[in-house]
Design an enzyme around this catalytic site. Structure first.
Site, PDB file in Angstrom:
ATOM      1  N   HIS A  31     -26.189  39.479 -23.593  1.00  0.00           N
ATOM      2  CA  HIS A  31     -25.785  40.259 -24.774  1.00  0.00           C
ATOM      3  C   HIS A  31     -24.755  41.317 -24.370  1.00  0.00           C
ATOM      4  CE1 HIS A  31     -30.127  39.421 -26.318  1.00  0.00           C
ATOM      5  NE2 HIS A  31     -29.299  38.657 -27.028  1.00  0.00           N
TER       6      HIS A  31
ATOM      7  N   LYS B 285     -40.726  37.629 -36.388  1.00  0.00           N
ATOM      8  CA  LYS B 285     -41.311  37.456 -35.054  1.00  0.00           C
ATOM      9  C   LYS B 285     -42.110  38.714 -34.720  1.00  0.00           C
ATOM     10  CE  LYS B 285     -36.848  35.449 -33.891  1.00  0.00           C
ATOM     11  NZ  LYS B 285     -35.574  35.747 -33.211  1.00  0.00           N
TER      12      LYS B 285
ATOM     13  N   ARG C  55     -24.183  30.095 -26.307  1.00  0.00           N
ATOM     14  CA  ARG C  55     -24.509  29.776 -24.915  1.00  0.00           C
ATOM     15  C   ARG C  55     -24.274  28.311 -24.591  1.00  0.00           C
ATOM     16  NH1 ARG C  55     -30.265  32.480 -25.468  1.00  0.00           N
ATOM     17  NH2 ARG C  55     -29.956  31.255 -27.343  1.00  0.00           N
TER      18      ARG C  55
ATOM     19  N   SER D 243     -33.636  36.386 -24.384  1.00  0.00           N
ATOM     20  CA  SER D 243     -34.661  37.436 -24.385  1.00  0.00           C
ATOM     21  C   SER D 243     -36.041  36.807 -24.234  1.00  0.00           C
ATOM     22  CB  SER D 243     -34.609  38.220 -25.697  1.00  0.00           C
ATOM     23  OG  SER D 243     -33.358  38.836 -25.857  1.00  0.00           O
TER      24      SER D 243
END
Ligand code: PNS
Length: 159
Positions: free
Chosen positions: A17, A41, A90, A128
């Site tokens: 990030h 979440k 990514r 993460s």
């Protein structure tokens, strides 16, 4: 002034990030990092903790600010007069979900443009979720997260 929004959960912010934030800060007048507060979440860190950790990690970047947002991303973008949304990609696996979100945001508001930046190859595997999993099982996360995040995680020892 061209302001871009880099939104995410950042639970916690990773070096992947941070790399996107640094590179975006060289390309745009201002980068606003938007921390999502109403995620469905169950985050490891509260929105305030996630925000403070990013603020510390970007403190040497004068054109980067960190905010919290809830509700629809496009509503925040319109309200704040933001030029575009920046997302990191990514791998091909990210593409499908990111395309879906960018298309939905554009459908919700035709002015909501999304710009994609390729994540640096050294962080292409990093997320993460993986950082938290490795940490929970006692694995080494040095170099995967900013130093202040590394220290905070070890101090809090949250699992
Ligand atoms: O780091 P994440 O969890 O992948 O970030 C996802 C995020 C925050 C960018 C996304 O969940 C989002 O934009 N949430 C806000 C609610 C919203 O606008 N949803 C519709 C997006 S298509």
């Amino acid at each position: 002034m061209k302001t871009v929004l880099y939104p995410g959960s950042f639970d916690p912010v990773t070096n992947g990030h941070l790399d996107i934030i640094k590179r975006a800060s060289k390309m745009f007048d201002e980068v606003t990092v938007g921390v999502l507060v109403n995620s469905q979440k169950s985050p490891m860190f509260t929105a305030d903790e996630r925000t403070a950790l990013i603020q510390e990690a970007v403190k040497d970047l004068p054109n980067v600010k960190v905010v919290q947002f809830g509700g629809l991303l496009v509503d925040y973008v319109v309200k704040e007069g933001i030029t575009a949304i920046v997302k990191g990609l990514r791998a091909i696996s990210d593409f499908e979900m990111e395309l879906q979100m960018a298309s939905m945001n554009k459908k919700l508001n035709d002015d909501a443009e999304t710009i994609f930046m390729m994540t640096a190859t050294e962080y292409s595997y990093l997320s993460s979720s993986l950082v938290k999993e490795v940490f929970r099982f006692g694995g080494e996360i040095e170099g995967l997260v900013p130093t202040n995040v590394y220290q905070y995680m070890h101090t809090k020892k949250r699992v």
